[in-house]
Write a protein that holds these residues in place. Structure first.
Motif, short mmCIF file in Angstrom:
data_model
loop_
_atom_site.label_atom_id
_atom_site.label_comp_id
_atom_site.label_asym_id
_atom_site.label_seq_id
_atom_site.Cartn_x
_atom_site.Cartn_y
_atom_site.Cartn_z
N TRP A 30 33.08 -96.31 42.81
CA TRP A 30 33.41 -97.21 41.52
C TRP A 30 33.20 -95.56 40.40
CZ3 TRP A 30 28.88 -101.48 41.90
CH2 TRP A 30 29.35 -102.80 42.40
N PRO A 31 34.57 -95.93 39.85
CA PRO A 31 34.58 -94.94 38.50
C PRO A 31 33.09 -94.70 37.81
CG PRO A 31 36.39 -96.33 38.52
CD PRO A 31 35.27 -96.55 39.91
N GLU A 32 31.73 -96.12 37.72
CA GLU A 32 31.43 -95.83 36.40
C GLU A 32 30.51 -94.98 36.95
OE1 GLU A 32 33.94 -99.58 36.53
OE2 GLU A 32 33.38 -98.44 37.87
N ILE A 33 30.08 -95.34 38.59
CA ILE A 33 28.73 -94.12 38.97
C ILE A 33 28.97 -93.01 38.63
CG2 ILE A 33 27.71 -94.41 41.36
CD1 ILE A 33 27.91 -96.92 39.63
N PRO A 34 30.08 -91.63 39.11
CA PRO A 34 29.95 -91.01 38.75
C PRO A 34 30.13 -90.04 36.97
CG PRO A 34 32.01 -91.17 39.88
CD PRO A 34 31.46 -92.34 39.83
#
Length: 111
Positions: A30-34
């Motif tokens: 999910w892009p929010e994680i990195p």
């Protein structure tokens, strides 16, 4: 720059291990994680696996503190949802202290 090495175990289930690795692929995470990881002062993070053992190596800025950094990350978008999902695949090592999830490893050699 600071460096941390932590360990955690995966449940001994081939399907869960496969899912864990899939979620961490660049095309699946999910892009929010990195984004959240970087927003907390973590400059790089690598996770390695052998069997069910995970090892995470993090490089951070000098101001980063492990406990407060992880607490800050937990409050960012989708981080709690991600952590809950990952917890279905993970288990704490037998030597983890109460309340510990990823266990900080002691450096014993440096070249």
């Amino acid at each position: 720059m600071k460096k941390f090495c932590l360990t955690l175990d995966l449940k001994n289930d081939d399907g869960l291990i496969e899912a864990y690795e899939k979620y961490h692929r660049q095309d699946s995470i999910w892009p929010e994680i990195p984004e959240g990881i970087k927003a907390c002062g973590i400059l790089s993070m690598d996770i390695y696996r052998v069997s069910t053992r995970l090892v995470m190596i993090m490089e951070t800025d000098d101001e980063f503190e492990l406990k407060s950094g992880f607490e800050k990350m937990a409050g960012l978008p989708r981080q709690q949802e991600w952590a809950a999902l990952m917890n279905t695949m993970q288990e704490k090592p037998a030597f983890a202290e109460p309340g510990e999830h990823w266990v900080l490893m002691k450096q014993v050699f440096k070249l």
